[in-house]
Write a protein that holds these residues in place. Structure first.
Motif, short mmCIF file in Angstrom:
data_model
loop_
_atom_site.label_atom_id
_atom_site.label_comp_id
_atom_site.label_asym_id
_atom_site.label_seq_id
_atom_site.Cartn_x
_atom_site.Cartn_y
_atom_site.Cartn_z
N GLY A 230 41.46 -42.89 -10.07
CA GLY A 230 41.55 -41.53 -10.61
C GLY A 230 41.14 -41.44 -12.07
O GLY A 230 41.17 -40.36 -12.65
N ALA A 231 40.77 -42.58 -12.67
CA ALA A 231 40.30 -42.55 -14.06
C ALA A 231 38.85 -42.05 -14.05
O ALA A 231 38.03 -42.57 -13.31
N LEU A 232 38.56 -41.04 -14.89
CA LEU A 232 37.30 -40.31 -14.75
C LEU A 232 36.40 -40.51 -15.96
O LEU A 232 36.74 -41.24 -16.89
N ARG A 233 35.26 -39.89 -15.92
CA ARG A 233 34.31 -39.93 -17.05
C ARG A 233 34.17 -38.54 -17.67
O ARG A 233 35.08 -38.05 -18.26
N GLN A 234 33.05 -37.83 -17.46
CA GLN A 234 32.87 -36.54 -18.15
C GLN A 234 33.57 -35.41 -17.38
O GLN A 234 32.96 -34.42 -16.97
N ALA A 235 34.87 -35.57 -17.25
CA ALA A 235 35.65 -34.65 -16.42
C ALA A 235 35.86 -33.29 -17.07
O ALA A 235 36.39 -32.38 -16.44
N GLY A 236 35.45 -33.17 -18.33
CA GLY A 236 35.56 -31.87 -19.01
C GLY A 236 34.87 -30.75 -18.25
O GLY A 236 35.27 -29.59 -18.34
N ILE A 237 33.83 -31.10 -17.51
CA ILE A 237 33.13 -30.10 -16.69
C ILE A 237 34.11 -29.39 -15.76
O ILE A 237 34.12 -28.16 -15.66
N VAL A 238 34.97 -30.16 -15.09
CA VAL A 238 35.92 -29.52 -14.17
C VAL A 238 37.17 -29.02 -14.91
O VAL A 238 37.74 -27.98 -14.56
N ALA A 239 37.57 -29.75 -15.96
CA ALA A 239 38.75 -29.31 -16.73
C ALA A 239 38.51 -27.94 -17.36
O ALA A 239 39.43 -27.13 -17.50
N ALA A 240 37.24 -27.65 -17.72
CA ALA A 240 36.92 -26.34 -18.30
C ALA A 240 37.23 -25.22 -17.30
O ALA A 240 37.71 -24.14 -17.69
N GLY A 241 36.99 -25.48 -16.03
CA GLY A 241 37.31 -24.50 -15.00
C GLY A 241 38.82 -24.27 -14.93
O GLY A 241 39.29 -23.15 -14.73
N CYS A 242 39.58 -25.35 -15.11
CA CYS A 242 41.05 -25.25 -15.07
C CYS A 242 41.56 -24.42 -16.26
O CYS A 242 42.45 -23.58 -16.11
N LEU A 243 41.01 -24.69 -17.45
CA LEU A 243 41.41 -23.93 -18.63
C LEU A 243 41.08 -22.44 -18.44
O LEU A 243 41.88 -21.56 -18.76
N TRP A 244 39.91 -22.19 -17.90
CA TRP A 244 39.50 -20.80 -17.67
C TRP A 244 40.47 -20.13 -16.69
O TRP A 244 40.88 -18.99 -16.87
N ALA A 245 40.88 -20.89 -15.67
CA ALA A 245 41.83 -20.35 -14.68
C ALA A 245 43.17 -20.00 -15.32
O ALA A 245 43.78 -18.99 -15.00
N LEU A 246 43.62 -20.84 -16.26
CA LEU A 246 44.90 -20.55 -16.92
C LEU A 246 44.81 -19.25 -17.72
O LEU A 246 45.77 -18.50 -17.83
N ASP A 247 43.63 -18.98 -18.28
CA ASP A 247 43.46 -17.75 -19.07
C ASP A 247 43.26 -16.51 -18.20
O ASP A 247 43.61 -15.42 -18.62
N HIS A 248 42.68 -16.67 -17.03
CA HIS A 248 42.24 -15.49 -16.28
C HIS A 248 42.82 -15.34 -14.88
O HIS A 248 42.70 -14.27 -14.29
N HIS A 249 43.41 -16.38 -14.33
CA HIS A 249 43.81 -16.29 -12.92
C HIS A 249 45.32 -16.45 -12.67
O HIS A 249 45.72 -16.64 -11.54
N VAL A 250 46.11 -16.41 -13.73
CA VAL A 250 47.55 -16.54 -13.51
C VAL A 250 48.19 -15.19 -13.19
O VAL A 250 48.79 -15.03 -12.12
N ASP A 251 48.01 -14.21 -14.07
CA ASP A 251 48.65 -12.91 -13.85
C ASP A 251 48.23 -12.28 -12.53
O ASP A 251 49.02 -11.62 -11.86
N ARG A 252 46.97 -12.52 -12.14
CA ARG A 252 46.47 -11.89 -10.93
C ARG A 252 47.10 -12.47 -9.65
O ARG A 252 46.92 -11.91 -8.57
N LEU A 253 47.86 -13.56 -9.77
CA LEU A 253 48.57 -14.07 -8.58
C LEU A 253 49.48 -12.99 -8.01
O LEU A 253 49.77 -12.98 -6.80
N ALA A 254 49.91 -12.05 -8.87
CA ALA A 254 50.74 -10.94 -8.40
C ALA A 254 50.01 -10.13 -7.32
O ALA A 254 50.64 -9.62 -6.38
N ASP A 255 48.69 -10.02 -7.45
CA ASP A 255 47.91 -9.29 -6.43
C ASP A 255 47.99 -10.02 -5.08
O ASP A 255 48.12 -9.39 -4.03
#
Ligand SMILES: *Cc1c(COP(=O)(O)O)cnc(C)c1O
Length: 342
Positions: A230-255
């Protein structure tokens, strides 16, 4: 196609893909990926833990979490019989941690402090496995997306503390619980030795989960991350998607929760469906029908609606970002048509 099979079926949205493409990256396993580091700090704060680690999947969070707490060869993990490590991880807890799995039953994927206390193996008895870890799922995926009441969870943690057991929070959908009842993630994670959240469920990212705990445990976890690949290399590519999700996809879980409720109320009106809509706390609807596999097949073939059969007479439908209220109404109508056509 209306895909209610799982909230893992979400596709990354255009904006998320854009920030992923532009992400700053480095060698993750050397601690040099700035985007992964930012994500880990963010999740550590969110969960109220001092340290965190990025992993490719929630399953690996459970595998490493268990391995941290359990000595291979006879240590017991107490967890619900419908929990993900028991039913959906390919036997990982025994294969990777050598754990004895000791199920603790209870309503909706949850158990009481009393049930846990009764299930624990007496420490002085050399005939029984050694109770070592309690693992709790919030929300309870296959048992219907239920949200543990905070006081029930605290009572379970209290029993664990009294017996000097380690504790692990499988928070694959913890943010659904946060949005559903308004208790912050750090409040849910308080008292757990390890806790994690998944980004590939309702949050809609393509890859990633983050495990949090003490600096000592996370340091030790790096050994298992390396060992399990599970030790990775340029994983920032996918981590960026996770950060974006924290900013934009949490509140909408209410929907998603509102749509699950609409679905549940619609289904509960059908005589051939057994379902109590009051048991739908978040985005997962589990209901009973006769011959669930045939029912799901017909729903897909005749109406383009995907749900999952959990067994011979149970179906799971999960709402998420890619299904709107209209889709949920169409799915309800499709269920009705299939059941009426007999
Ligand atoms: C999905 C899930 C997991 C596993 O996560 P993956 O990212 O799919 O490996 C573990 N526990 C629960 C409760 C889940 O819902």
């Amino acid at each position: 196609m209306i895909n209610l099979y799982s909230d893992t079926q979400t596709r990354p949205v255009e904006e998320m893909r854009k920030v992923m493409a532009r992400a700053e990256v480095g060698d993750e396993q050397r601690g040099e990926d700035p985007t992964v580091n930012a994500l880990c700090e963010r999740v550590a704060t969110l969960l109220g833990k001092p340290a965190a680690m990025f992993l490719p999947s929630g399953t690996m969070c459970n595998a490493i979490g268990f391995r941290l707490h359990v000595r291979p060869g006879g240590d017991a993990v107490h967890l619900h019989p419908m929990s993900h490590p028991i039913v959906a991880e390919g036997g990982g807890p025994s294969a990777l941690s050598g754990a004895v799995l000791a199920p603790v039953a209870g309503e909706g994927g949850m158990f009481t402090a009393g049930a846990l206390e009764a299930a624990l193996f007496p420490a002085a008895d050399r005939y029984v496995p050694r109770s070592r870890l309690v693992s709790v799922e919030q929300t309870t995926n296959l048992a219907g997306g239920r949200v543990w009441p905070l006081d029930q969870m605290r009572a379970v943690l209290e029993v664990a503390a009294r017996h000097r057991l380690r504790t692990h929070l499988d928070g694959a959908r913890l943010l659904n619980a946060v949005v559903a009842v308004g208790v912050p993630a750090a409040e849910w994670a308080r008292g757990f030795d390890t806790a994690w959240i998944d980004f590939t469920k309702g949050l809609g990212a393509p890859v990633g989960a983050v495990l949090a705990g003490s600096p000592e445990l996370i340091e030790e976890a790096w050994r298992y991350k390396q060992m399990m690949g599970g030790a990775l290399r340029q994983a920032g590519i996918v981590a960026a998607g996770c950060l974006w999700a924290l900013d934009h996809h949490v509140d909408r879980l209410a929907d998603d929760h509102a749509n699950a409720r609409i679905l549940a109320e619609g289904l509960a009106e059908l005589p051939a469906v057994s379902l109590d809509p009051d048991t739908v706390d978040t985005n997962i609807v589990v209901f009973g029908v006769v011959d669930a596999p045939t029912f799901c097949q017909r729903l897909e073939d005749e109406h383009g609606v995907l749900m999952g059969a959990l067994g011979p007479d149970q179906v799971r439908a999960v709402t998420h970002h890619d299904v709107d209220t209209t889709g949920v109404h169409r799915a309800t109508a499709a269920v009705k048509a299939v059941l009426h056509a007999g």
